[in-house]
Design a protein around this motif. Sequence first.
Motif, PDB file in Angstrom:
ATOM      1  N   ARG A   1       4.622 -15.699   5.026  1.00  0.00           N
ATOM      2  CA  ARG A   1       5.286 -15.143   6.204  1.00  0.00           C
ATOM      3  C   ARG A   1       6.721 -15.655   6.339  1.00  0.00           C
ATOM      4  NH1 ARG A   1       0.072 -15.973   8.325  1.00  0.00           N
ATOM      5  NH2 ARG A   1       0.673 -17.947   9.295  1.00  0.00           N
ATOM      6  N   ALA A   2       6.945 -16.900   5.892  1.00  0.00           N
ATOM      7  CA  ALA A   2       8.290 -17.479   5.979  1.00  0.00           C
ATOM      8  C   ALA A   2       9.217 -16.925   4.910  1.00  0.00           C
ATOM      9  CB  ALA A   2       8.214 -18.996   5.857  1.00  0.00           C
ATOM     10  N   GLY A   3       8.654 -16.223   3.921  1.00  0.00           N
ATOM     11  CA  GLY A   3       9.470 -15.663   2.853  1.00  0.00           C
ATOM     12  C   GLY A   3       9.838 -16.653   1.772  1.00  0.00           C
ATOM     13  N   THR A   4       9.243 -17.857   1.831  1.00  0.00           N
ATOM     14  CA  THR A   4       9.536 -18.867   0.804  1.00  0.00           C
ATOM     15  C   THR A   4       8.638 -18.731  -0.414  1.00  0.00           C
ATOM     16  OG1 THR A   4       8.044 -20.440   1.899  1.00  0.00           O
ATOM     17  CG2 THR A   4      10.374 -20.525   2.505  1.00  0.00           C
ATOM     18  N   ALA A   5       7.607 -17.895  -0.308  1.00  0.00           N
ATOM     19  CA  ALA A   5       6.657 -17.739  -1.408  1.00  0.00           C
ATOM     20  C   ALA A   5       6.476 -16.271  -1.749  1.00  0.00           C
ATOM     21  CB  ALA A   5       5.300 -18.343  -1.034  1.00  0.00           C
ATOM     22  N   THR A   6       6.331 -16.003  -3.021  1.00  0.00           N
ATOM     23  CA  THR A   6       6.039 -14.652  -3.477  1.00  0.00           C
ATOM     24  C   THR A   6       4.813 -14.694  -4.369  1.00  0.00           C
ATOM     25  OG1 THR A   6       7.483 -14.893  -5.414  1.00  0.00           O
ATOM     26  CG2 THR A   6       8.453 -13.972  -3.423  1.00  0.00           C
ATOM     27  N   ALA A   7       4.039 -13.607  -4.338  1.00  0.00           N
ATOM     28  CA  ALA A   7       2.834 -13.531  -5.152  1.00  0.00           C
ATOM     29  C   ALA A   7       3.150 -12.851  -6.469  1.00  0.00           C
ATOM     30  CB  ALA A   7       1.742 -12.752  -4.411  1.00  0.00           C
ATOM     31  N   GLY A   8       2.494 -13.336  -7.498  1.00  0.00           N
ATOM     32  CA  GLY A   8       2.730 -12.764  -8.813  1.00  0.00           C
ATOM     33  C   GLY A   8       2.347 -11.301  -8.884  1.00  0.00           C
ATOM     34  N   GLU A   9       1.282 -10.946  -8.218  1.00  0.00           N
ATOM     35  CA  GLU A   9       0.830  -9.550  -8.260  1.00  0.00           C
ATOM     36  C   GLU A   9      -0.185  -9.306  -7.166  1.00  0.00           C
ATOM     37  OE1 GLU A   9      -2.755  -9.358 -11.308  1.00  0.00           O
ATOM     38  OE2 GLU A   9      -0.937 -10.017 -12.317  1.00  0.00           O
ATOM     39  N   GLY A  10      -0.243  -8.058  -6.704  1.00  0.00           N
ATOM     40  CA  GLY A  10      -1.311  -7.594  -5.836  1.00  0.00           C
ATOM     41  C   GLY A  10      -1.359  -8.258  -4.472  1.00  0.00           C
ATOM     42  N   GLU A  11      -2.417  -7.954  -3.731  1.00  0.00           N
ATOM     43  CA  GLU A  11      -2.654  -8.492  -2.413  1.00  0.00           C
ATOM     44  C   GLU A  11      -3.644  -9.642  -2.513  1.00  0.00           C
ATOM     45  OE1 GLU A  11      -1.277  -7.577   0.495  1.00  0.00           O
ATOM     46  OE2 GLU A  11       0.032  -6.261  -0.650  1.00  0.00           O
ATOM     47  N   PRO A  12      -3.690 -10.507  -1.477  1.00  0.00           N
ATOM     48  CA  PRO A  12      -4.613 -11.643  -1.493  1.00  0.00           C
ATOM     49  C   PRO A  12      -6.046 -11.189  -1.197  1.00  0.00           C
ATOM     50  CG  PRO A  12      -3.457 -11.577   0.585  1.00  0.00           C
ATOM     51  CD  PRO A  12      -2.862 -10.477  -0.263  1.00  0.00           C
ATOM     52  N   ILE A  13      -6.593 -10.372  -2.099  1.00  0.00           N
ATOM     53  CA  ILE A  13      -7.892  -9.746  -1.876  1.00  0.00           C
ATOM     54  C   ILE A  13      -8.921 -10.279  -2.881  1.00  0.00           C
ATOM     55  CG2 ILE A  13      -9.170  -7.572  -1.847  1.00  0.00           C
ATOM     56  CD1 ILE A  13      -7.208  -7.740   0.410  1.00  0.00           C
ATOM     57  N   LEU A  14     -10.124 -10.590  -2.364  1.00  0.00           N
ATOM     58  CA  LEU A  14     -11.268 -10.897  -3.218  1.00  0.00           C
ATOM     59  C   LEU A  14     -12.242  -9.725  -3.131  1.00  0.00           C
ATOM     60  CD1 LEU A  14     -12.024 -14.632  -2.282  1.00  0.00           C
ATOM     61  CD2 LEU A  14     -10.619 -13.777  -4.156  1.00  0.00           C
ATOM     62  N   ARG A  15     -12.777  -9.292  -4.272  1.00  0.00           N
ATOM     63  CA  ARG A  15     -13.742  -8.186  -4.288  1.00  0.00           C
ATOM     64  C   ARG A  15     -14.937  -8.544  -5.145  1.00  0.00           C
ATOM     65  NH1 ARG A  15      -8.789  -5.383  -4.701  1.00  0.00           N
ATOM     66  NH2 ARG A  15      -8.367  -4.004  -2.923  1.00  0.00           N
ATOM     67  N   VAL A  16     -16.112  -8.347  -4.612  1.00  0.00           N
ATOM     68  CA  VAL A  16     -17.364  -8.475  -5.367  1.00  0.00           C
ATOM     69  C   VAL A  16     -18.211  -7.266  -4.997  1.00  0.00           C
ATOM     70  CG1 VAL A  16     -19.426  -9.838  -5.795  1.00  0.00           C
ATOM     71  CG2 VAL A  16     -17.261 -11.000  -5.375  1.00  0.00           C
ATOM     72  N   GLY A  17     -18.395  -6.356  -5.941  1.00  0.00           N
ATOM     73  CA  GLY A  17     -19.108  -5.117  -5.639  1.00  0.00           C
ATOM     74  C   GLY A  17     -18.374  -4.353  -4.550  1.00  0.00           C
ATOM     75  N   ASP A  18     -19.095  -3.985  -3.472  1.00  0.00           N
ATOM     76  CA  ASP A  18     -18.451  -3.250  -2.378  1.00  0.00           C
ATOM     77  C   ASP A  18     -18.039  -4.178  -1.238  1.00  0.00           C
ATOM     78  OD1 ASP A  18     -20.933  -3.918  -1.404  1.00  0.00           O
ATOM     79  OD2 ASP A  18     -21.380  -1.938  -0.577  1.00  0.00           O
ATOM     80  N   LEU A  19     -18.038  -5.490  -1.511  1.00  0.00           N
ATOM     81  CA  LEU A  19     -17.639  -6.472  -0.513  1.00  0.00           C
ATOM     82  C   LEU A  19     -16.189  -6.887  -0.757  1.00  0.00           C
ATOM     83  CD1 LEU A  19     -18.551  -8.307   1.851  1.00  0.00           C
ATOM     84  CD2 LEU A  19     -19.185 -10.014   0.136  1.00  0.00           C
ATOM     85  N   THR A  20     -15.336  -6.774   0.275  1.00  0.00           N
ATOM     86  CA  THR A  20     -13.915  -7.081   0.164  1.00  0.00           C
ATOM     87  C   THR A  20     -13.527  -8.105   1.215  1.00  0.00           C
ATOM     88  OG1 THR A  20     -13.431  -4.836  -0.615  1.00  0.00           O
ATOM     89  CG2 THR A  20     -11.584  -6.129   0.205  1.00  0.00           C
ATOM     90  N   LEU A  21     -12.757  -9.115   0.795  1.00  0.00           N
ATOM     91  CA  LEU A  21     -12.313 -10.172   1.702  1.00  0.00           C
ATOM     92  C   LEU A  21     -10.808 -10.355   1.559  1.00  0.00           C
ATOM     93  CD1 LEU A  21     -13.997 -13.594   2.370  1.00  0.00           C
ATOM     94  CD2 LEU A  21     -11.606 -13.542   1.619  1.00  0.00           C
ATOM     95  N   ASN A  22     -10.094 -10.245   2.680  1.00  0.00           N
ATOM     96  CA  ASN A  22      -8.650 -10.439   2.687  1.00  0.00           C
ATOM     97  C   ASN A  22      -8.361 -11.864   3.155  1.00  0.00           C
ATOM     98  OD1 ASN A  22      -5.859 -10.551   3.632  1.00  0.00           O
ATOM     99  ND2 ASN A  22      -5.842  -8.332   3.351  1.00  0.00           N
ATOM    100  N   GLU A  23      -7.774 -12.671   2.257  1.00  0.00           N
ATOM    101  CA  GLU A  23      -7.563 -14.087   2.570  1.00  0.00           C
ATOM    102  C   GLU A  23      -6.460 -14.312   3.592  1.00  0.00           C
ATOM    103  OE1 GLU A  23      -8.722 -16.923  -0.871  1.00  0.00           O
ATOM    104  OE2 GLU A  23      -7.379 -15.423  -1.740  1.00  0.00           O
ATOM    105  N   ASP A  24      -5.541 -13.373   3.746  1.00  0.00           N
ATOM    106  CA  ASP A  24      -4.466 -13.541   4.716  1.00  0.00           C
ATOM    107  C   ASP A  24      -4.871 -13.073   6.112  1.00  0.00           C
ATOM    108  OD1 ASP A  24      -2.807 -14.712   2.928  1.00  0.00           O
ATOM    109  OD2 ASP A  24      -1.419 -13.040   2.732  1.00  0.00           O
ATOM    110  N   SER A  25      -5.452 -11.879   6.191  1.00  0.00           N
ATOM    111  CA  SER A  25      -5.811 -11.328   7.495  1.00  0.00           C
ATOM    112  C   SER A  25      -7.208 -11.746   7.956  1.00  0.00           C
ATOM    113  CB  SER A  25      -5.754  -9.796   7.448  1.00  0.00           C
ATOM    114  OG  SER A  25      -6.774  -9.283   6.605  1.00  0.00           O
ATOM    115  N   HIS A  26      -8.006 -12.331   7.047  1.00  0.00           N
ATOM    116  CA  HIS A  26      -9.384 -12.756   7.328  1.00  0.00           C
ATOM    117  C   HIS A  26     -10.299 -11.574   7.654  1.00  0.00           C
ATOM    118  CE1 HIS A  26      -8.980 -17.369   7.981  1.00  0.00           C
ATOM    119  NE2 HIS A  26      -8.211 -16.941   6.994  1.00  0.00           N
ATOM    120  N   GLU A  27      -9.957 -10.387   7.151  1.00  0.00           N
ATOM    121  CA  GLU A  27     -10.821  -9.221   7.324  1.00  0.00           C
ATOM    122  C   GLU A  27     -11.852  -9.187   6.194  1.00  0.00           C
ATOM    123  OE1 GLU A  27      -8.103  -5.812   9.343  1.00  0.00           O
ATOM    124  OE2 GLU A  27      -7.577  -6.372   7.302  1.00  0.00           O
TER     125      GLU A  27
END
Length: 210
Positions: free
Chosen positions: A138-164
């Motif tokens: 959020r501070a703009g000091t970090a960038t991700a190498g690729e994609g969103e902070p998402i974990l997926r196992v089968g049809d289960l999805t977890l967003n590490e930033d938004s906690h959805e």
Amino acid sequence: MKAMSQVSPSPALTRPDGSALRVLVVDDEQMLTDLLSMALRMEGWDVRAASSGFEALQSARDFEPDALVLDIMMPDLDGMAVLQRLRHSGNDVPVLFLTAKDAVADRVAGLTAGGDDYVTKPFSLEEVVARLRGLMRRAGTATAGEGEPILRVGDLTLNEDSHEVIRGDIEIELTATEFELLRYLMRNQRRVVSKAQILDRVWNYDFGGR
């Protein structure tokens, strides 16, 4: 043939120039700083530790961290005073307060003083890492190498930033501990993890229950 579930790991975070993010951990408990430093280095970050408020101010000047994990209760200069001096000098480094105080008034005081987030002891190492990732993104000091902070196992999805957390098309509401447990298990899919590992990474660094 059943498709194998896949996990999309959290993208590595770096500085915009590709160098390692710098995190300063400030606490007078040696065991705590050692554990936190180890967990943060596993993220590929450059970590420095300080055990007092005055040492923290000197390290902040010399090390120029991208985020600061700051204990409030310290023997010489408390975390609030450290933060005030940093802000007065023009240093707007994101600060995650780490303290044993859990009263609402203490949380408000820390955030009002210029802190960006607040975690109470005992804590989950996974939670501290996740909160730091969010702060630096959020501070703009970090960038991700690729994609969103998402974990997926089968049809289960977890967003590490938004906690959805979503299963299929259904959003699942979890408590903070349930979220950390699910995150830890998803990040270690097809691995056997011990009870001790789960307690250490999901509950806290000195969990004493059963």
